[in-house]
Design a protein around this motif. Sequence first.
Motif, mmCIF file in Angstrom:
data_model
loop_
_atom_site.group_PDB
_atom_site.id
_atom_site.type_symbol
_atom_site.label_atom_id
_atom_site.label_comp_id
_atom_site.label_asym_id
_atom_site.label_seq_id
_atom_site.Cartn_x
_atom_site.Cartn_y
_atom_site.Cartn_z
ATOM 1 N N MET A 1 15.808 -84.436 -50.768
ATOM 2 C CA MET A 1 14.477 -83.610 -51.505
ATOM 3 C C MET A 1 15.596 -82.053 -51.474
ATOM 4 N N HIS A 2 14.555 -81.897 -52.976
ATOM 5 C CA HIS A 2 14.810 -80.053 -53.348
ATOM 6 C C HIS A 2 14.283 -79.290 -52.935
ATOM 7 N N GLU A 134 10.916 -77.645 -55.284
ATOM 8 C CA GLU A 134 9.620 -78.313 -54.608
ATOM 9 C C GLU A 134 8.648 -78.895 -55.850
ATOM 10 N N ALA A 135 8.166 -77.592 -56.129
ATOM 11 C CA ALA A 135 6.981 -77.718 -57.055
ATOM 12 C C ALA A 135 7.265 -78.369 -58.707
ATOM 13 N N MET A 136 8.588 -78.524 -58.884
ATOM 14 C CA MET A 136 9.487 -78.957 -60.521
ATOM 15 C C MET A 136 9.295 -80.396 -59.935
ATOM 16 N N ASP A 140 4.957 -85.300 -59.770
ATOM 17 C CA ASP A 140 4.703 -85.408 -61.031
ATOM 18 C C ASP A 140 4.757 -84.741 -61.778
ATOM 19 N N ASP A 141 3.366 -83.181 -60.449
ATOM 20 C CA ASP A 141 2.779 -82.715 -61.641
ATOM 21 C C ASP A 141 2.659 -82.116 -60.590
ATOM 22 N N TYR A 142 2.381 -81.019 -60.516
ATOM 23 C CA TYR A 142 1.954 -80.290 -58.885
ATOM 24 C C TYR A 142 0.462 -79.881 -59.352
ATOM 25 N N GLU A 143 0.354 -79.216 -60.609
ATOM 26 C CA GLU A 143 -1.073 -78.954 -60.914
ATOM 27 C C GLU A 143 -2.308 -79.898 -60.456
ATOM 28 N N ALA A 144 -1.607 -81.381 -61.046
ATOM 29 C CA ALA A 144 -2.782 -82.969 -60.931
ATOM 30 C C ALA A 144 -2.777 -82.967 -58.552
ATOM 31 N N TYR A 145 -1.617 -82.720 -58.594
ATOM 32 C CA TYR A 145 -1.344 -82.850 -57.075
ATOM 33 C C TYR A 145 -2.526 -82.276 -56.361
ATOM 34 N N VAL A 146 -2.409 -80.737 -56.637
ATOM 35 C CA VAL A 146 -3.119 -79.939 -55.896
ATOM 36 C C VAL A 146 -4.539 -80.554 -55.667
ATOM 37 N N ALA A 192 2.397 -79.025 -48.385
ATOM 38 C CA ALA A 192 3.858 -77.912 -48.124
ATOM 39 C C ALA A 192 4.556 -78.897 -49.071
ATOM 40 N N LYS A 193 4.514 -80.684 -49.672
ATOM 41 C CA LYS A 193 5.639 -81.192 -50.085
ATOM 42 C C LYS A 193 5.970 -80.531 -51.409
ATOM 43 N N ALA A 194 5.277 -80.162 -51.901
ATOM 44 C CA ALA A 194 4.744 -79.281 -53.335
ATOM 45 C C ALA A 194 5.728 -78.564 -53.329
ATOM 46 N N GLY A 195 5.627 -77.348 -52.901
ATOM 47 C CA GLY A 195 6.208 -76.261 -52.766
ATOM 48 C C GLY A 195 4.854 -75.154 -52.586
ATOM 49 N N VAL A 196 3.182 -75.574 -52.483
ATOM 50 C CA VAL A 196 2.192 -75.103 -53.030
ATOM 51 C C VAL A 196 1.822 -74.244 -51.554
ATOM 52 N N LYS A 197 1.485 -72.817 -51.577
ATOM 53 C CA LYS A 197 1.114 -72.149 -50.107
ATOM 54 C C LYS A 197 -0.663 -72.114 -50.880
ATOM 55 N N VAL A 198 -0.957 -72.144 -49.576
ATOM 56 C CA VAL A 198 -2.539 -71.731 -50.251
ATOM 57 C C VAL A 198 -3.061 -70.723 -49.369
ATOM 58 N N ILE A 199 -3.570 -69.809 -49.987
ATOM 59 C CA ILE A 199 -3.700 -68.849 -48.836
ATOM 60 C C ILE A 199 -5.249 -68.272 -48.661
#
Length: 264
Positions: A1-2, A134-136, A140-146, A192-199
């Motif tokens: 895991m990066h 993590e996002a990169m 595969d595509d963090y925007e589509a993942y969200v 969290a796996k994609a390195g994204v924080k939900v505000i």
Amino acid sequence: MHTEKKIGTMSGWGMLFFTLALLAGSIWALIHAISHESVPVLVPAILSLILGVFLLPGLFVINPNEAVVLLLFGDYKGTTRENGLRFANPFLSKRKISLRARNLNGDRLKVNDLSGNPIEIAAVVVWKVEDTAEAMFEVDDYEAYVTIQSESAVRHLAGAYPYDGDDSELTLRGTTDEISEHLQRELQERLAKAGVKVIEARLSHLAYAPEIAHAMLQRQQASAVVAARTKIVEGAVGMVEMLSLIHISEPTRQLASSRMPSSA
């Protein structure tokens, strides 16, 4: 895991002036060597020109709330968030990623609530990238993942609660703050796996499906009428009980006053 690791980079201004001066000198020397047919000057001029062209890809710009992920032949070396003109090894590939907060206005979804009633529901999610590695590299595509995970979380939320109910239970319509907190927690776990924080995450649309909306409106109106009549009956019963107590206590007071000794 990066996971993200920081890497230092040089200020690009000094290297920019050096590279421009090197290119200008190389071009001048090249023209001079060609015009005077000077082979000893021609070779260094060509080498200097190649070096200047090689150094140019090492220059890059980082805007506020941006980061650059640096890789060397596919190997992750680190992330830099230093703003301005920067310089790094020209062999490093540089991938920009935005750290700004973003809005995801989800589409209206037609799902069933806990009671099995078809409803329309949509949510708006405010999010940003927190871990660039993590996002990169983890998805595969963090925007589509969200987008996909947000839709899945909203569907799961709608099936976990009834649309409406009494005050003793959590409902989609009646307890919006608790529902929003639940949605935000679930989204954070998923993203969290994609390195994204939900505000923030909130429902932006909630309604019964059109085919049952009229029937459910009639049911709500009937429930309101029944509740109002129940209140009226409860009030009337309470008034009767109060009057009964007054009538019962009045003879008691009279009897007590008659037994009191008269003053001399």
